[in-house]
Scaffold this motif. Sequence first.
Motif, PDB file in Angstrom:
ATOM      1  N   LEU A  33       0.841  -1.124  -0.195  1.00  0.00           N
ATOM      2  CA  LEU A  33       0.129  -0.158  -0.054  1.00  0.00           C
ATOM      3  C   LEU A  33       0.805   1.402   0.021  1.00  0.00           C
ATOM      4  O   LEU A  33       0.415   2.366  -0.587  1.00  0.00           O
ATOM      5  CB  LEU A  33      -0.895   0.037   1.107  1.00  0.00           C
ATOM      6  N   ARG A  34       1.981   1.275   0.643  1.00  0.00           N
ATOM      7  CA  ARG A  34       3.074   2.266   0.746  1.00  0.00           C
ATOM      8  C   ARG A  34       3.545   2.725  -0.635  1.00  0.00           C
ATOM      9  O   ARG A  34       3.483   3.827  -1.198  1.00  0.00           O
ATOM     10  CB  ARG A  34       4.021   1.970   1.762  1.00  0.00           C
ATOM     11  N   MET A  35       3.756   1.608  -1.285  1.00  0.00           N
ATOM     12  CA  MET A  35       4.423   1.624  -2.941  1.00  0.00           C
ATOM     13  C   MET A  35       3.303   2.196  -3.865  1.00  0.00           C
ATOM     14  O   MET A  35       3.623   3.238  -4.408  1.00  0.00           O
ATOM     15  CB  MET A  35       4.678   0.284  -3.348  1.00  0.00           C
ATOM     16  N   ILE A  36       2.001   1.653  -3.557  1.00  0.00           N
ATOM     17  CA  ILE A  36       0.893   2.197  -4.230  1.00  0.00           C
ATOM     18  C   ILE A  36       0.740   4.008  -4.173  1.00  0.00           C
ATOM     19  O   ILE A  36       0.441   4.572  -4.840  1.00  0.00           O
ATOM     20  CB  ILE A  36      -0.416   1.594  -4.184  1.00  0.00           C
ATOM     21  N   SER A  37       0.691   4.195  -2.662  1.00  0.00           N
ATOM     22  CA  SER A  37       0.391   5.404  -2.429  1.00  0.00           C
ATOM     23  C   SER A  37       1.501   6.589  -2.944  1.00  0.00           C
ATOM     24  O   SER A  37       1.279   7.760  -3.058  1.00  0.00           O
ATOM     25  CB  SER A  37       0.246   5.757  -0.878  1.00  0.00           C
ATOM     26  N   ASN A  38       2.874   5.842  -3.121  1.00  0.00           N
ATOM     27  CA  ASN A  38       3.916   6.720  -3.725  1.00  0.00           C
ATOM     28  C   ASN A  38       3.976   6.707  -5.190  1.00  0.00           C
ATOM     29  O   ASN A  38       4.822   7.300  -5.727  1.00  0.00           O
ATOM     30  CB  ASN A  38       5.219   6.071  -3.170  1.00  0.00           C
ATOM     31  N   GLY A  39       2.641   6.287  -5.628  1.00  0.00           N
ATOM     32  CA  GLY A  39       2.399   6.379  -7.113  1.00  0.00           C
ATOM     33  C   GLY A  39       3.160   5.259  -7.901  1.00  0.00           C
ATOM     34  O   GLY A  39       2.920   5.413  -9.091  1.00  0.00           O
ATOM     35  N   GLN A  40       3.604   4.221  -7.242  1.00  0.00           N
ATOM     36  CA  GLN A  40       3.903   3.291  -8.142  1.00  0.00           C
ATOM     37  C   GLN A  40       2.751   2.331  -8.749  1.00  0.00           C
ATOM     38  O   GLN A  40       1.819   1.830  -7.980  1.00  0.00           O
ATOM     39  CB  GLN A  40       4.932   2.179  -7.603  1.00  0.00           C
ATOM     40  N   ARG A  41       2.737   2.241 -10.167  1.00  0.00           N
ATOM     41  CA  ARG A  41       1.568   1.403 -10.851  1.00  0.00           C
ATOM     42  C   ARG A  41       2.097   0.313 -11.541  1.00  0.00           C
ATOM     43  O   ARG A  41       1.204  -0.333 -12.017  1.00  0.00           O
ATOM     44  CB  ARG A  41       0.875   2.625 -11.782  1.00  0.00           C
ATOM     45  N   GLU A  42       3.214   0.073 -11.816  1.00  0.00           N
ATOM     46  CA  GLU A  42       3.638  -0.898 -12.691  1.00  0.00           C
ATOM     47  C   GLU A  42       4.690  -1.864 -11.892  1.00  0.00           C
ATOM     48  O   GLU A  42       5.498  -1.340 -10.943  1.00  0.00           O
ATOM     49  CB  GLU A  42       4.180  -0.476 -14.074  1.00  0.00           C
ATOM     50  N   PHE A  43       4.914  -2.757 -12.365  1.00  0.00           N
ATOM     51  CA  PHE A  43       6.064  -3.700 -12.153  1.00  0.00           C
ATOM     52  C   PHE A  43       7.368  -3.496 -12.667  1.00  0.00           C
ATOM     53  O   PHE A  43       7.231  -2.674 -13.615  1.00  0.00           O
ATOM     54  CB  PHE A  43       5.757  -5.398 -12.437  1.00  0.00           C
ATOM     55  N   ASP A  44       8.468  -3.714 -11.967  1.00  0.00           N
ATOM     56  CA  ASP A  44       9.959  -3.320 -12.598  1.00  0.00           C
ATOM     57  C   ASP A  44      10.304  -4.835 -12.583  1.00  0.00           C
ATOM     58  O   ASP A  44      10.756  -5.625 -11.884  1.00  0.00           O
ATOM     59  CB  ASP A  44      10.433  -2.738 -11.689  1.00  0.00           C
ATOM     60  N   PRO A  45      10.568  -5.195 -14.164  1.00  0.00           N
ATOM     61  CA  PRO A  45      10.700  -4.496 -15.449  1.00  0.00           C
ATOM     62  C   PRO A  45       9.058  -4.283 -15.825  1.00  0.00           C
ATOM     63  O   PRO A  45       8.245  -5.282 -15.223  1.00  0.00           O
ATOM     64  CB  PRO A  45      11.519  -5.230 -16.207  1.00  0.00           C
ATOM     65  N   THR A  46       9.033  -3.447 -16.585  1.00  0.00           N
ATOM     66  CA  THR A  46       7.510  -3.160 -17.072  1.00  0.00           C
ATOM     67  C   THR A  46       7.005  -4.525 -18.018  1.00  0.00           C
ATOM     68  O   THR A  46       7.684  -5.354 -18.470  1.00  0.00           O
ATOM     69  CB  THR A  46       7.419  -2.206 -18.121  1.00  0.00           C
ATOM     70  N   PRO A  47       5.771  -4.852 -18.119  1.00  0.00           N
ATOM     71  CA  PRO A  47       5.208  -5.845 -18.834  1.00  0.00           C
ATOM     72  C   PRO A  47       5.820  -5.682 -20.261  1.00  0.00           C
ATOM     73  O   PRO A  47       6.086  -6.945 -20.851  1.00  0.00           O
ATOM     74  CB  PRO A  47       3.580  -5.835 -18.909  1.00  0.00           C
ATOM     75  N   PHE A  48       5.939  -4.595 -20.839  1.00  0.00           N
ATOM     76  CA  PHE A  48       6.371  -4.531 -22.350  1.00  0.00           C
ATOM     77  C   PHE A  48       7.983  -4.896 -22.334  1.00  0.00           C
ATOM     78  O   PHE A  48       8.253  -5.755 -23.383  1.00  0.00           O
ATOM     79  CB  PHE A  48       6.357  -2.972 -22.755  1.00  0.00           C
ATOM     80  N   ASP A  49       8.628  -4.563 -21.543  1.00  0.00           N
ATOM     81  CA  ASP A  49       9.877  -4.929 -21.369  1.00  0.00           C
ATOM     82  C   ASP A  49      10.341  -6.518 -21.154  1.00  0.00           C
ATOM     83  O   ASP A  49      11.196  -6.981 -21.863  1.00  0.00           O
ATOM     84  CB  ASP A  49      10.905  -4.355 -20.139  1.00  0.00           C
ATOM     85  N   THR A  50       9.322  -7.035 -20.232  1.00  0.00           N
ATOM     86  CA  THR A  50       9.238  -8.384 -20.147  1.00  0.00           C
ATOM     87  C   THR A  50       9.054  -9.376 -21.398  1.00  0.00           C
ATOM     88  O   THR A  50       9.656 -10.118 -21.907  1.00  0.00           O
ATOM     89  CB  THR A  50       8.394  -9.067 -18.835  1.00  0.00           C
ATOM     90  N   LYS A  51       7.752  -8.827 -22.198  1.00  0.00           N
ATOM     91  CA  LYS A  51       7.687  -9.313 -23.348  1.00  0.00           C
ATOM     92  C   LYS A  51       8.549  -9.309 -24.336  1.00  0.00           C
ATOM     93  O   LYS A  51       8.911 -10.251 -24.984  1.00  0.00           O
ATOM     94  CB  LYS A  51       6.216  -8.625 -23.794  1.00  0.00           C
ATOM     95  N   GLU A  52       9.275  -8.210 -24.584  1.00  0.00           N
ATOM     96  CA  GLU A  52      10.373  -8.003 -25.581  1.00  0.00           C
ATOM     97  C   GLU A  52      11.520  -8.978 -25.220  1.00  0.00           C
ATOM     98  O   GLU A  52      12.010  -9.551 -26.099  1.00  0.00           O
ATOM     99  CB  GLU A  52      10.760  -6.495 -25.656  1.00  0.00           C
ATOM    100  N   VAL A  53      12.037  -9.120 -24.015  1.00  0.00           N
ATOM    101  CA  VAL A  53      13.085 -10.035 -23.682  1.00  0.00           C
ATOM    102  C   VAL A  53      12.829 -11.550 -23.831  1.00  0.00           C
ATOM    103  O   VAL A  53      13.671 -12.249 -24.697  1.00  0.00           O
ATOM    104  CB  VAL A  53      13.471  -9.948 -22.127  1.00  0.00           C
ATOM    105  N   CYS A  54      11.446 -11.863 -23.685  1.00  0.00           N
ATOM    106  CA  CYS A  54      10.796 -13.254 -23.953  1.00  0.00           C
ATOM    107  C   CYS A  54      10.960 -13.259 -25.454  1.00  0.00           C
ATOM    108  O   CYS A  54      11.394 -14.610 -25.841  1.00  0.00           O
ATOM    109  CB  CYS A  54       9.588 -13.386 -23.371  1.00  0.00           C
ATOM    110  N   LYS A  55      10.582 -12.412 -26.402  1.00  0.00           N
ATOM    111  CA  LYS A  55      10.662 -12.531 -27.814  1.00  0.00           C
ATOM    112  C   LYS A  55      11.780 -12.995 -27.990  1.00  0.00           C
ATOM    113  O   LYS A  55      12.052 -13.828 -28.917  1.00  0.00           O
ATOM    114  CB  LYS A  55      10.141 -11.367 -28.154  1.00  0.00           C
ATOM    115  N   ARG A  56      13.012 -12.329 -27.528  1.00  0.00           N
ATOM    116  CA  ARG A  56      14.287 -12.568 -27.893  1.00  0.00           C
ATOM    117  C   ARG A  56      14.917 -13.753 -27.448  1.00  0.00           C
ATOM    118  O   ARG A  56      16.029 -14.288 -28.042  1.00  0.00           O
ATOM    119  CB  ARG A  56      15.190 -11.243 -27.776  1.00  0.00           C
ATOM    120  N   MET A  57      14.810 -14.084 -26.217  1.00  0.00           N
ATOM    121  CA  MET A  57      15.301 -15.001 -25.339  1.00  0.00           C
ATOM    122  C   MET A  57      14.580 -16.235 -25.143  1.00  0.00           C
ATOM    123  O   MET A  57      15.470 -17.379 -24.413  1.00  0.00           O
ATOM    124  CB  MET A  57      15.963 -14.207 -24.358  1.00  0.00           C
TER     125      MET A  57
END
Length: 168
Positions: A33-57
């Motif tokens: 809840l602290r992370m969300i209240s501080n503005g974090q909305r996404e995971f790290d790495p982002t879903p886009f970055d994860t998908k790109e790595v999966c495509k290549r590797m």
Amino acid sequence: YSKSSITPVFMKNEVIPLFKQSIEILDQFPPLLRMISNGQREFDPTPFDTKEVCKRMYRARSTLLIKFDNDDLDESNDIQSVLIEANKIMKQIRPTIKMEVELVTLSGTHITPLTQNIITDIPGNIPIIPNLANDITKQLRDNLLQTVNDVNINIVKFLDKYVNAELI
């Protein structure tokens, strides 16, 4: 209380462990809840970055994706597309390699795989109709855990298919 000799066995073996597990889960909420209240909305790495790595590797030859029919968070179709794209990239490098992606849809929600058996057996020393109580308990447990059992069955069938192919 759990170490006392007068504590009923089902309290020691069922209720107290369940309570301890619940506390461990609840302990995760304040930092989240602290992370969300501080503005974090996404995971790290982002879903886009994860998908790109999966495509290549991503190079697994066989992948099982399990999707639940009542899951608004599910990304199985997107993941399946990413893995199919990874297969196309792999074919450019090694044309004889084939990567298979199997998608199975089961009834359930995003948290279905986390379902635990919370229905305990009726202690034998409680004076109710034991057979009826145990039959009802068994039916409730079977109904609660049916989808979890379906997940297990699908995983075992998937693994069995490839293990048996390797042995032949």
